[in-house]
Design a protein around this motif. Structure first.
Motif, short mmCIF file in Angstrom:
data_model
loop_
_atom_site.label_atom_id
_atom_site.label_comp_id
_atom_site.label_asym_id
_atom_site.label_seq_id
_atom_site.Cartn_x
_atom_site.Cartn_y
_atom_site.Cartn_z
N LEU A 210 3.00 2.39 -2.88
CA LEU A 210 2.52 3.17 -4.00
C LEU A 210 1.18 2.60 -4.47
N THR A 211 0.50 3.38 -5.31
CA THR A 211 -0.79 2.92 -5.84
C THR A 211 -0.51 2.00 -7.01
N TYR B 299 0.51 1.93 -12.00
CA TYR B 299 1.88 1.82 -12.49
C TYR B 299 1.96 0.69 -13.51
N TRP C 231 -0.91 -1.19 -16.82
CA TRP C 231 -1.50 -1.18 -15.48
C TRP C 231 -2.85 -1.87 -15.41
N ALA D 18 8.99 -0.59 -11.80
CA ALA D 18 7.70 0.10 -11.86
C ALA D 18 7.88 1.45 -12.54
N ARG D 19 6.92 1.76 -13.41
CA ARG D 19 6.93 3.05 -14.10
C ARG D 19 5.60 3.75 -13.86
N ALA D 20 5.68 4.99 -13.40
CA ALA D 20 4.46 5.77 -13.18
C ALA D 20 3.81 6.11 -14.51
N GLY D 21 2.49 5.99 -14.58
CA GLY D 21 1.76 6.35 -15.79
C GLY D 21 1.34 5.16 -16.60
N LYS D 22 0.83 5.44 -17.80
CA LYS D 22 0.23 4.41 -18.63
C LYS D 22 1.16 3.79 -19.66
N THR E 276 10.74 4.12 -12.64
CA THR E 276 10.58 5.00 -11.48
C THR E 276 11.14 4.33 -10.22
N TYR E 277 10.84 3.05 -10.07
CA TYR E 277 11.31 2.30 -8.89
C TYR E 277 11.84 0.94 -9.32
#
Length: 124
Positions: free
Chosen positions: A27-28, A32, A53, A98-102, A112-113
């Motif tokens: 992932l990027t 995250y 992030w 890990a959480r997507a977004g800010k 998220t993961y």
């Protein structure tokens, strides 16, 4: 395939230190927010620390403030948890998250993961 792989756990005496690492792939990483959770036997998974992030903002559960430090290296896709002055009540399986977004990740339902978890045992 997204992978979060923790390392650095183990057995330590009370008052000692450990540094957990979590290497992320698939992932990027730089977009995250990252965090650490822990789960002791018979207890629910609880939030420990989180970092934004860019790595500017951090937050901690009260019980670890002043003892634990979360950091990240976006060039290495790695998040760290430096744990000092460890206590027996810190004994748990520690999970990288890990959480997507800010927005900072602070609850399990925001994750998220997950990593697979790593055991930390603090003896008295």
């Amino acid at each position: 395939q997204v992978q979060l792989v923790e390392s650095g756990g183990g057995l330590v005496q009370a008052g000692g230190s450990l540094r957990l690492s979590c290497v992320v792939s698939g992932l990027t990483f730089s977009i995250y927010t990252m965090g650490w959770f822990r789960q002791a036997p018979g207890k629910e998974r609880e939030f420990v620390a989180a970092i934004s992030w860019p790595g500017v903002t951090t937050t901690y559960v009260d019980s670890v403030k002043g003892r634990f430090t979360i950091s990240r290296d976006n060039a290495k896709n790695t998040v760290y948890l430096q744990m000092n002055s460890l206590k027996p009540e810190d004994t748990a399986v520690y999970y990288c998250a890990a959480r997507a977004g800010k927005n900072l990740v602070q609850r399990p339902d925001q994750v998220t993961y997950w990593g697979q978890g790593i055991q930390v045992t603090v003896s008295s």
